[in-house]
Design an enzyme around this catalytic site. Sequence first.
Site, PDB file in Angstrom:
ATOM      1  N   SER A   1      -2.636   3.412  10.877  1.00 16.83           N
ATOM      2  CA  SER A   1      -1.558   3.765  11.812  1.00 16.83           C
ATOM      3  C   SER A   1      -2.124   4.312  13.119  1.00 16.83           C
ATOM      4  CB  SER A   1      -0.659   4.841  11.190  1.00 16.83           C
ATOM      5  OG  SER A   1       0.020   4.328  10.082  1.00 16.83           O
TER       6      SER A   1
ATOM      7  N   ASP B   1       3.519   4.103   1.564  1.00 14.30           N
ATOM      8  CA  ASP B   1       2.562   3.037   1.230  1.00 14.30           C
ATOM      9  C   ASP B   1       1.843   3.302  -0.083  1.00 14.30           C
ATOM     10  OD1 ASP B   1       3.194   1.625   3.510  1.00 14.30           O
ATOM     11  OD2 ASP B   1       1.656   2.620   4.718  1.00 14.30           O
TER      12      ASP B   1
ATOM     13  N   ARG C   1       7.500  -4.916  -2.608  1.00 14.80           N
ATOM     14  CA  ARG C   1       6.579  -4.076  -3.381  1.00 14.80           C
ATOM     15  C   ARG C   1       7.229  -3.425  -4.588  1.00 14.80           C
ATOM     16  NH1 ARG C   1       3.057  -0.979   1.136  1.00 14.80           N
ATOM     17  NH2 ARG C   1       1.682  -2.744   1.482  1.00 14.80           N
TER      18      ARG C   1
HETATM   19  C1  S3P Z   1       3.574   2.660   9.518  1.00 13.66           C
HETATM   20  C2  S3P Z   1       4.788   3.011   9.020  1.00 13.66           C
HETATM   21  C3  S3P Z   1       5.285   2.617   7.691  1.00 13.66           C
HETATM   22  C4  S3P Z   1       4.183   2.123   6.801  1.00 13.66           C
HETATM   23  C5  S3P Z   1       3.236   1.212   7.507  1.00 13.66           C
HETATM   24  C6  S3P Z   1       2.612   1.911   8.707  1.00 13.66           C
HETATM   25  C7  S3P Z   1       3.219   3.060  10.879  1.00 13.66           C
HETATM   26  O1  S3P Z   1       6.254   1.601   7.845  1.00 13.66           O
HETATM   27  O2  S3P Z   1       4.704   1.463   5.676  1.00 13.66           O
HETATM   28  O3  S3P Z   1       2.198   0.775   6.660  1.00 13.66           O
HETATM   29  O4  S3P Z   1       2.028   2.985  11.239  1.00 13.66           O
HETATM   30  O5  S3P Z   1       4.113   3.472  11.623  1.00 13.66           O
HETATM   31  P1  S3P Z   1       7.790   2.012   8.118  1.00 13.66           P
HETATM   32  O6  S3P Z   1       7.756   2.937   9.239  1.00 13.66           O
HETATM   33  O7  S3P Z   1       8.529   0.763   8.479  1.00 13.66           O
HETATM   34  O8  S3P Z   1       8.239   2.613   6.824  1.00 13.66           O
END
Ligand code: S3P
Length: 442
Positions: free
Chosen positions: A26, A323, A354
């Site tokens: 992220s 995740d 998932r």
């Molecule tokens: C992320 C937010 C999450 C996560 C993804 C990374 C991010 O998704 O599942 O792997 O970097 O903002 P969502 O915000 O759609 O839940």
Amino acid sequence: MTVPRPLTAHRAAPLSGTIAVPGDKSISHRALMLAALAIGRTRIAGLLEGEDVLRTAAAMRALGAQVTRLEPGFWEVWGMGIGGLAEPEDVLDMGNSGTAARLLTGILASHPIFSVLTGDASLRRRPMGRVIDPLGACGAMFSAREGNKLPMAIRGALHAMPLEYRLTVASAQVKSAILLAGLNARGLTRVEEPVATRDHTENMLRHFGAEVLVEPHGTGRMITLTGQPELIAADIAVPGDPSSAAFPLVAALLVEGSEITVRGVGLNPLRTGLFTALRAMGAKLAIGNERIEGGEPVGDITATAGPLTAAGTEAALAPSMIDEFPILAVACAFAAGTSRLCGLGELRVKESDRLAATAALLESNGVRVKIEGDDLLVTGTGGPPPGGGLATTHMDHRLAMSALVFGSAAAHPVRVDDTAFIDTSFPGFTELMTSIGCQFDA
Ligand code: S3P
């Protein structure tokens, strides 16, 4: 199309060692994007060089930023300033990455350029309406496939309007897309989130000099960004990804006699729900050497194997471990009793469905599971479950890694249909896991 890479995980002897995992995914995406929107040179240390992040690097290059890999994990970006992005000459292919696609959509919505986004078969199945709907109000125009799926054409707004939006799904990606669009809109952009989600965008915007106000609001938060700031290049150190550290740590909890340490793991409280849940199950997880690096809390985590008991997780905590549910469900399969993991609806729109795929992984390896609405119930065996089945990963890196961890501690080997997608988030996974004692063969 990647070539499928099947792998079988065998029950391992005790795992041991001190390791580091690759940089946070992220934070890596956001570092490249914000550096490209800042003025001057940003150096990024510890960037994740997984395929997802490399897609973001290529996209920012196609939009005119100078993005250079100086050494492994050490990158330099010369940004163009907000509003300075150039029209890309070709389609932007975001591969497997929902984060890259959705965050970039936010940036493109408020730049007066034409672009087309696409992705691999998994990403082309995922919903983009969650960003198209709010972003349309800034003046951008979108044309996507039936059901708001990629490929999608974007004509960004000439003079973007600031947005005010209340999230209808707990999604840091949607929140971030709106904030990133707000960078090139005059006035205040406001996002209300009923449940707090990871706040790396807010933290990094501040790091680059933007004015971001975060206030408690009902059960969640209100975030206010002052538009059209001058983002000033600022170096970034990316912490180890807690979502990646989860795999070796859970493996050590499950393989009898193990103890491993993962150094330099990001401990942002909006990312550490898994560790809280595991501790409630009796897991021995010790955190040491806590420090702040690059504005984010970081520490070393030691996991020691031991018996686990079933636990539950509340829906409100789901975003802090969104995740990690596949690997948490694996841990629950080894615990004594039935665990109920609540509020997992969003798992249906990840790299795969998932929720269904995690249930199928456990079921085909002799574990009793049940999906009730948005909850997953796992009845653990209080020791190694049978294993011996096939895991189908549906182009999903986290399912592949979870299945390999499961197979490392189950009674019989687990065959994983394809591990190629692990490279999207955790390059070097099989080598690192082998170095602590896991046994995989093709
Ligand atoms: C992320 C937010 C999450 C996560 C993804 C990374 C991010 O998704 O599942 O792997 O970097 O903002 P969502 O915000 O759609 O839940």
